[in-house]
Write an enzyme that holds these catalytic residues in place. Sequence first.
Site: not given
Ligand code: GLA
Length: 385
Positions: A124, A127, A159, A171
């Site tokens: 979710l 980070s 990251e 994210d």
């Molecule tokens: C993680 C990564 C994202 C994306 C998803 C898969 O959340 O941080 O950048 O690649 O996996 O959709």
Amino acid sequence: MHDPAALRAKHLARFGTEPAVFVAPGRVNLIGEHTDYAEGFVMPAAIDFATLAGISPRSDGKIVLYAENFSEERTFNATALPAKASKHWSDYPLGVVAILAGEGQRIPGFSLTLWGDVPLASGLSSSASVEVATLLAVTSLIGVNYPGPVVARLCQRAENEFVGANCGIMDQFISANGAENNALLLDCRDLSFKLAPIPPGVALVIANTMVKHSVAGGEYTSRRAQVEEAAAVIARHRPEVRFLRDATLDDLARWGGEMSPNALKRARHVISENLRTVAAADALIHHDLDELGRLMAEAHLSYSRDFEASCVEADAMVALAQGLPGLIGARLTGGGFGGCTINLVEREHAAAFSEELSARYATETGIVPQILICHASSGAHKINQ
Ligand code: GLA
């Protein structure tokens, strides 16, 4: 849930100065998995679980980070930051500071209090929410105001380059740019996006399998390598293909035989997922919830069978949701190999749905899941007093 006044009081008691307070949400992805780093499409929504960051300046040149969740404080020298991550929660705020310093920003001393309720290691984006909250806090202190997409890029770099997790942009982007009551159809090539309104009668029910997920883990990285291998094979024949975003199922039919069997399956997922994601946004925009549910079911199968990013527990959670009153669609969300499923559920049925799903999952797996009933929230911002 969030209590900015409590965070403010904790910061004041610990550091003796009033903080400015910022909030950055976690996210749930409705559809579009492992497509972001292939410059494809994703459709996430910000959720009402978030990180709060309180910041105030210091005159001793130190950076003091305090995480309320761990009751732990770490002190650094603003002019001699660690060059490497240390597999500690402080990597995330420090990574952001390191990227800002690398951008030529002069970093002063400050005290930062962090608190969050995004479940950790659950897919979710806890980070990303820490990174975005930290970035807003630090840039406000130094008087810089980056546009949302730039905030997302800088946090993604923290990251990738500091923490060492090879994630895409999704994210950090949704945490910085989420919109209340909307999912975003994001084009990860140019970061343009379109709002896809979530009808008021639809709840986001997030079901945590309690199987820990990690982007830093080997499986995420190996899937990404296989996706890149597939793109490179197609590029030998069609040099304009730089990412799987540019490839078609027809390309796979012609040149898939030149790929490793795994790369072929991963590519089939990514290419078809891009098509599904654009179609799902269209379905949401046109209130075609049956079609949206169908696309989510197809996406889960593709993620589980072709991308092999699911696990027994996540497949069970999706299967057990089928047929429950109010379900529109269910699938594993996020980076995979554990974490949560997203269930779109008619709001009036959400409470009963959650109870029944929880009971069914506990009976089937022996694990008590955590279920969160959410709505799509706004992106990161300052919280005024
Ligand atoms: C993680 C990564 C994202 C994306 C998803 C898969 O959340 O941080 O950048 O690649 O996996 O959709």
